[in-house]
Scaffold this motif. Structure first.
Motif, short mmCIF file in Angstrom:
data_model
loop_
_atom_site.label_atom_id
_atom_site.label_comp_id
_atom_site.label_asym_id
_atom_site.label_seq_id
_atom_site.Cartn_x
_atom_site.Cartn_y
_atom_site.Cartn_z
N UNK A 134 0.86 -1.19 0.00
CA UNK A 134 0.00 0.00 0.00
C UNK A 134 0.89 1.24 0.00
N UNK A 135 0.75 2.08 -1.01
CA UNK A 135 1.59 3.26 -1.17
C UNK A 135 0.90 4.52 -0.70
N UNK A 136 1.67 5.47 -0.23
CA UNK A 136 1.13 6.81 0.01
C UNK A 136 0.60 7.34 -1.31
N UNK A 137 -0.39 8.22 -1.24
CA UNK A 137 -1.03 8.72 -2.46
C UNK A 137 -0.04 9.44 -3.36
N UNK A 138 0.88 10.23 -2.77
CA UNK A 138 1.85 10.94 -3.62
C UNK A 138 2.85 9.97 -4.23
N UNK A 139 3.24 8.93 -3.48
CA UNK A 139 4.13 7.90 -4.04
C UNK A 139 3.42 7.14 -5.15
N UNK A 140 2.13 6.85 -4.95
CA UNK A 140 1.36 6.13 -5.95
C UNK A 140 1.28 6.92 -7.25
N UNK A 141 1.16 8.24 -7.16
CA UNK A 141 1.09 9.06 -8.37
C UNK A 141 2.37 8.92 -9.19
N UNK A 142 3.52 9.01 -8.51
CA UNK A 142 4.79 8.87 -9.21
C UNK A 142 4.96 7.47 -9.79
N UNK A 143 4.57 6.44 -9.02
CA UNK A 143 4.71 5.07 -9.49
C UNK A 143 3.82 4.80 -10.71
N UNK A 144 2.59 5.27 -10.67
CA UNK A 144 1.66 5.05 -11.79
C UNK A 144 2.12 5.78 -13.04
N UNK A 145 2.58 7.02 -12.87
CA UNK A 145 3.06 7.78 -14.03
C UNK A 145 4.29 7.11 -14.65
N UNK A 146 5.19 6.61 -13.80
CA UNK A 146 6.37 5.93 -14.32
C UNK A 146 5.98 4.64 -15.03
N UNK A 147 5.04 3.89 -14.46
CA UNK A 147 4.62 2.62 -15.04
C UNK A 147 3.92 2.81 -16.38
N UNK A 148 2.92 3.68 -16.41
CA UNK A 148 2.20 3.91 -17.66
C UNK A 148 3.08 4.66 -18.64
N UNK A 149 3.90 5.58 -18.12
CA UNK A 149 4.78 6.34 -18.98
C UNK A 149 5.81 5.48 -19.68
N UNK A 150 6.24 4.39 -19.04
CA UNK A 150 7.18 3.49 -19.69
C UNK A 150 6.55 2.86 -20.93
#
Length: 246
Positions: free
Chosen positions: A220-236
């Motif tokens: 379970x990620x903090x919301x701000x960490x989740x934003x960065x992780x999702x952007x990096x994942x989809x952005x890849x």
């Protein structure tokens, strides 16, 4: 040019840039160059925006809150950022600012703050967030500054979402990973608030054909960490399709 200051110049407040042209900076930018960066007349700077690209310039005059830049030559032509839209529930002040900063660095083209059932923050300092996005764009060497939409209820934003545009929603413990189709420029990423989406919101999101559930892993990620992780994942995935980074 990489070691010289970079300044965003709003195209709404200046004529198109051209060689030997001159730009008068806003008082805050003049103060930044003279007091913070300790620059003097003759020093190199880079000015940029999405309309004109990036230009190499020299400080022609600098005194207190007044500064003029003489344009020398274009260093980069205009090029839009090939990125994603980010829908996110506002967080506590520092965390929201972190989302704006990291999102700008990761290529977000537009921020869309939304109110969810568990959102705790219902007011945003738009001017402050726009300033943070501008500073982040200056630091990460992109040519445009992402826009920030007014705060709206999530159902209202979803009701207006184009059916042919994918929205990758970070649904915790979804057990499903969105893969096909590959992300496209202009697609969106949705991050929930502290505490995640409510059961009713989970059901609403799963019923929408354009929503693609996205797993960010077992933790379970903090919301701000989740934003960065999702952007990096989809952005890849977007990088693989477009051949360009976020």
């Amino acid at each position: 040019m990489r070691d010289c200051p970079r300044l965003f110049i709003s195209p709404a407040h200046t004529d198109p840039m051209e060689a030997e042209g001159q730009i008068d900076l806003a008082p805050g930018q003049a103060h930044y160059l003279g007091t913070v960066m300790r620059q003097q007349a003759g020093a190199e700077v880079e000015v940029f925006n999405a309309r004109d690209g990036a230009w190499r310039g020299e400080i022609a005059h600098l005194r207190r809150d007044r500064c003029s830049i003489r344009l020398v030559e274009q260093s980069r032509p205009p090029a839009p950022t090939a990125g994603l839209r980010l829908l996110f529930a506002p967080l506590k002040r520092d965390a929201t600012e972190t989302v704006i900063r990291m999102g700008t660095e990761l290529g977000v083209t537009r921020f869309c703050p939304v109110v969810t059932e568990r959102t705790n923050t219902h007011r945003l300092n738009a001017a402050r967030l726009e300033s943070i996005a501008c500073e982040a764009a200056e630091q990460c060497e992109r040519l445009d500054v992402p826009g920030i939409d007014p705060l709206l209820p999530l159902p209202e934003v979803l009701s207006q979402w184009p059916a042919d545009v994918a929205l990758f929603a970070a649904l915790e413990r979804t057990g499903r990973q969105a893969t096909p189709p590959a992300p496209r420029v202009g697609d969106g990423v949705l991050i929930g608030p502290e505490g995640g989406f409510s059961p009713r919101e989970h059901d609403m999101l799963r019923r929408l054909a354009f929503v693609r559930p996205l797993s960010l892993g077992p933790l379970v990620l903090r919301a701000d960490t989740a934003a960065a992780a999702a952007l990096a994942l989809v952005g890849a995935g977007l990088d693989a399709v477009c051949g360009t980074g976020l």
